[in-house]
Design a protein around this motif. Structure first.
Motif, PDB file in Angstrom:
ATOM      1  N   THR A  21       0.716  -1.226   0.103  1.00  0.00           N
ATOM      2  CA  THR A  21      -0.022  -0.380   0.383  1.00  0.00           C
ATOM      3  C   THR A  21       1.044   1.078   0.017  1.00  0.00           C
ATOM      4  O   THR A  21       0.668   2.299  -0.931  1.00  0.00           O
ATOM      5  N   ASP A  22       1.449   1.303   0.890  1.00  0.00           N
ATOM      6  CA  ASP A  22       3.149   2.631   1.411  1.00  0.00           C
ATOM      7  C   ASP A  22       3.497   2.837   0.022  1.00  0.00           C
ATOM      8  O   ASP A  22       4.032   4.264  -0.765  1.00  0.00           O
ATOM      9  N   VAL A  23       3.818   1.980  -0.676  1.00  0.00           N
ATOM     10  CA  VAL A  23       4.989   1.509  -1.353  1.00  0.00           C
ATOM     11  C   VAL A  23       4.754   1.788  -2.956  1.00  0.00           C
ATOM     12  O   VAL A  23       4.822   2.233  -3.829  1.00  0.00           O
ATOM     13  N   LEU A  24       4.107   0.577  -3.160  1.00  0.00           N
ATOM     14  CA  LEU A  24       3.191  -0.057  -4.325  1.00  0.00           C
ATOM     15  C   LEU A  24       2.461   0.986  -4.902  1.00  0.00           C
ATOM     16  O   LEU A  24       2.437   1.430  -6.347  1.00  0.00           O
ATOM     17  N   GLY A  25       1.508   1.449  -3.649  1.00  0.00           N
ATOM     18  CA  GLY A  25       0.547   2.389  -4.168  1.00  0.00           C
ATOM     19  C   GLY A  25      -1.132   1.316  -4.463  1.00  0.00           C
ATOM     20  O   GLY A  25      -2.126   2.124  -4.501  1.00  0.00           O
ATOM     21  N   PHE A  26      -1.162  -0.106  -3.576  1.00  0.00           N
ATOM     22  CA  PHE A  26      -2.032  -0.652  -3.710  1.00  0.00           C
ATOM     23  C   PHE A  26      -3.051  -0.072  -2.614  1.00  0.00           C
ATOM     24  O   PHE A  26      -2.698   1.061  -1.613  1.00  0.00           O
ATOM     25  N   ARG A  27      -4.524  -0.283  -2.411  1.00  0.00           N
ATOM     26  CA  ARG A  27      -5.055   0.059  -1.275  1.00  0.00           C
ATOM     27  C   ARG A  27      -5.462  -1.536  -0.618  1.00  0.00           C
ATOM     28  O   ARG A  27      -6.317  -2.555  -1.408  1.00  0.00           O
ATOM     29  N   LYS A  28      -5.595  -1.462   0.377  1.00  0.00           N
ATOM     30  CA  LYS A  28      -6.339  -2.350   1.087  1.00  0.00           C
ATOM     31  C   LYS A  28      -7.402  -2.419   1.104  1.00  0.00           C
ATOM     32  O   LYS A  28      -8.961  -1.748   0.691  1.00  0.00           O
ATOM     33  N   ARG A  87      10.216   3.174 -16.813  1.00  0.00           N
ATOM     34  CA  ARG A  87      11.711   3.877 -16.161  1.00  0.00           C
ATOM     35  C   ARG A  87      10.673   4.959 -14.600  1.00  0.00           C
ATOM     36  O   ARG A  87      11.191   4.943 -14.536  1.00  0.00           O
ATOM     37  N   ALA A  88       9.646   5.255 -15.298  1.00  0.00           N
ATOM     38  CA  ALA A  88       9.009   6.126 -14.369  1.00  0.00           C
ATOM     39  C   ALA A  88       8.827   5.438 -12.933  1.00  0.00           C
ATOM     40  O   ALA A  88       9.052   6.527 -11.884  1.00  0.00           O
ATOM     41  N   GLU A  89       8.201   4.261 -13.605  1.00  0.00           N
ATOM     42  CA  GLU A  89       8.119   3.791 -12.193  1.00  0.00           C
ATOM     43  C   GLU A  89       9.255   3.290 -10.771  1.00  0.00           C
ATOM     44  O   GLU A  89       9.032   3.253  -9.488  1.00  0.00           O
ATOM     45  N   PHE A  96      12.198   4.929  -3.528  1.00  0.00           N
ATOM     46  CA  PHE A  96      11.232   4.866  -1.267  1.00  0.00           C
ATOM     47  C   PHE A  96      12.466   3.281  -0.985  1.00  0.00           C
ATOM     48  O   PHE A  96      12.256   3.119  -0.378  1.00  0.00           O
ATOM     49  N   GLY A  97      13.659   3.494  -1.832  1.00  0.00           N
ATOM     50  CA  GLY A  97      14.380   2.840  -1.438  1.00  0.00           C
ATOM     51  C   GLY A  97      13.931   1.310  -1.985  1.00  0.00           C
ATOM     52  O   GLY A  97      14.924   0.161  -1.680  1.00  0.00           O
ATOM     53  N   VAL A  98      13.594   1.006  -2.877  1.00  0.00           N
ATOM     54  CA  VAL A  98      12.726  -0.050  -3.566  1.00  0.00           C
ATOM     55  C   VAL A  98      14.340  -0.640  -3.777  1.00  0.00           C
ATOM     56  O   VAL A  98      14.542  -0.050  -4.675  1.00  0.00           O
ATOM     57  N   ARG A  99      15.019  -2.407  -3.404  1.00  0.00           N
ATOM     58  CA  ARG A  99      15.852  -2.891  -4.116  1.00  0.00           C
ATOM     59  C   ARG A  99      15.604  -3.792  -5.243  1.00  0.00           C
ATOM     60  O   ARG A  99      14.665  -4.378  -5.311  1.00  0.00           O
ATOM     61  N   PHE A 100      16.074  -3.270  -6.307  1.00  0.00           N
ATOM     62  CA  PHE A 100      15.664  -3.740  -8.699  1.00  0.00           C
ATOM     63  C   PHE A 100      16.609  -5.044  -8.068  1.00  0.00           C
ATOM     64  O   PHE A 100      18.149  -4.918  -8.271  1.00  0.00           O
ATOM     65  N   VAL A 110       7.533  -5.313 -24.971  1.00  0.00           N
ATOM     66  CA  VAL A 110       7.679  -5.084 -23.372  1.00  0.00           C
ATOM     67  C   VAL A 110       8.525  -4.594 -22.652  1.00  0.00           C
ATOM     68  O   VAL A 110      10.478  -4.732 -23.432  1.00  0.00           O
ATOM     69  N   THR A 111       8.853  -3.971 -21.825  1.00  0.00           N
ATOM     70  CA  THR A 111       9.822  -3.795 -20.499  1.00  0.00           C
ATOM     71  C   THR A 111       9.541  -4.067 -20.109  1.00  0.00           C
ATOM     72  O   THR A 111       8.628  -3.374 -19.249  1.00  0.00           O
ATOM     73  N   VAL A 112      10.050  -4.117 -19.019  1.00  0.00           N
ATOM     74  CA  VAL A 112      10.790  -4.882 -17.897  1.00  0.00           C
ATOM     75  C   VAL A 112      11.919  -4.867 -16.697  1.00  0.00           C
ATOM     76  O   VAL A 112      12.669  -4.332 -17.056  1.00  0.00           O
ATOM     77  N   ALA A 113      11.150  -4.403 -15.149  1.00  0.00           N
ATOM     78  CA  ALA A 113      12.315  -4.844 -14.153  1.00  0.00           C
ATOM     79  C   ALA A 113      11.673  -6.044 -13.093  1.00  0.00           C
ATOM     80  O   ALA A 113      10.738  -5.582 -13.242  1.00  0.00           O
ATOM     81  N   ILE A 114      12.643  -6.423 -12.482  1.00  0.00           N
ATOM     82  CA  ILE A 114      12.150  -6.977 -11.294  1.00  0.00           C
ATOM     83  C   ILE A 114      12.631  -5.932 -10.279  1.00  0.00           C
ATOM     84  O   ILE A 114      13.838  -5.690  -9.924  1.00  0.00           O
ATOM     85  N   LEU A 115      12.147  -5.914  -8.841  1.00  0.00           N
ATOM     86  CA  LEU A 115      12.207  -5.559  -7.819  1.00  0.00           C
ATOM     87  C   LEU A 115      11.477  -6.381  -6.933  1.00  0.00           C
ATOM     88  O   LEU A 115      11.409  -8.056  -6.534  1.00  0.00           O
ATOM     89  N   ASP A 116      12.662  -6.236  -5.188  1.00  0.00           N
ATOM     90  CA  ASP A 116      12.254  -7.127  -3.717  1.00  0.00           C
ATOM     91  C   ASP A 116      10.862  -6.701  -3.308  1.00  0.00           C
ATOM     92  O   ASP A 116      11.404  -5.227  -3.085  1.00  0.00           O
ATOM     93  N   ASP A 117      10.234  -7.488  -3.176  1.00  0.00           N
ATOM     94  CA  ASP A 117       9.242  -6.593  -2.458  1.00  0.00           C
ATOM     95  C   ASP A 117       9.179  -7.106  -0.646  1.00  0.00           C
ATOM     96  O   ASP A 117       8.402  -6.798  -0.428  1.00  0.00           O
ATOM     97  N   THR A 118      10.626  -7.453  -0.361  1.00  0.00           N
ATOM     98  CA  THR A 118      10.859  -7.311   0.926  1.00  0.00           C
ATOM     99  C   THR A 118       9.490  -8.365   1.912  1.00  0.00           C
ATOM    100  O   THR A 118       9.978  -8.611   3.317  1.00  0.00           O
TER     101      THR A 118
END
Length: 129
Positions: A21-28, A87-89, A96-100, A110-118
């Motif tokens: 919610t706080d980082v990726l922007g989804f809503r509960k 790229r903007a995301e 926010f300190g997200v590790r890719f 397609v353009t892709v990137a991979i992140l660690d969701d903690t």
């Protein structure tokens, strides 16, 4: 037939809720206490009545943690989320300190990137041409 729920195994539901919610922007959307855990779902703010992502605790099934660790070790994302501009995301999330584990890469349509969701998962973000 249509998809209404999909699950994501997480090692800590509260930490996952904050990240998604706080980082990726989804809503509960849903939170129902179930003993030590919860039925906990999030949705895209762009589709609040769309597919719900269940933040499923992985502690009840030991094989779940083994499966997640094997995917991470192999560099394989557990799921993929569509974004309008990878790229903007990527830049926003890096702020926010997200590790890719993979910076944005153009792969034809397609353009892709991979992140660690903690929470024990790799997540792909993808922009389709």
């Amino acid at each position: 037939m249509r998809i209404n729920l999909t699950s994501l195994l997480v090692d800590d539901q509260e930490k996952a809720l904050r990240f998604y919610t706080d980082v990726l922007g989804f809503r509960k959307k849903t939170e129902v206490p179930l003993g030590d855990h919860r039925w906990l779902t999030v949705v895209s703010p762009e589709a609040p009545d769309g597919v719900e992502l269940v933040l499923e605790p992985d502690v009840a099934v030991p094989a779940a943690r083994t499966y997640k660790a094997a995917l991470v070790e192999a560099g394989i994302p557990l799921t993929s989320f569509a974004v309008d501009d990878v790229r903007a995301e990527y830049d926003r999330l890096k702020g926010f300190g997200v590790r890719f584990t993979q910076d944005p890469v153009d792969m034809g349509p397609v353009t892709v990137a991979i992140l660690d969701d903690t929470c024990g998962n790799l997540i792909q973000i993808a922009q389709y041409a």
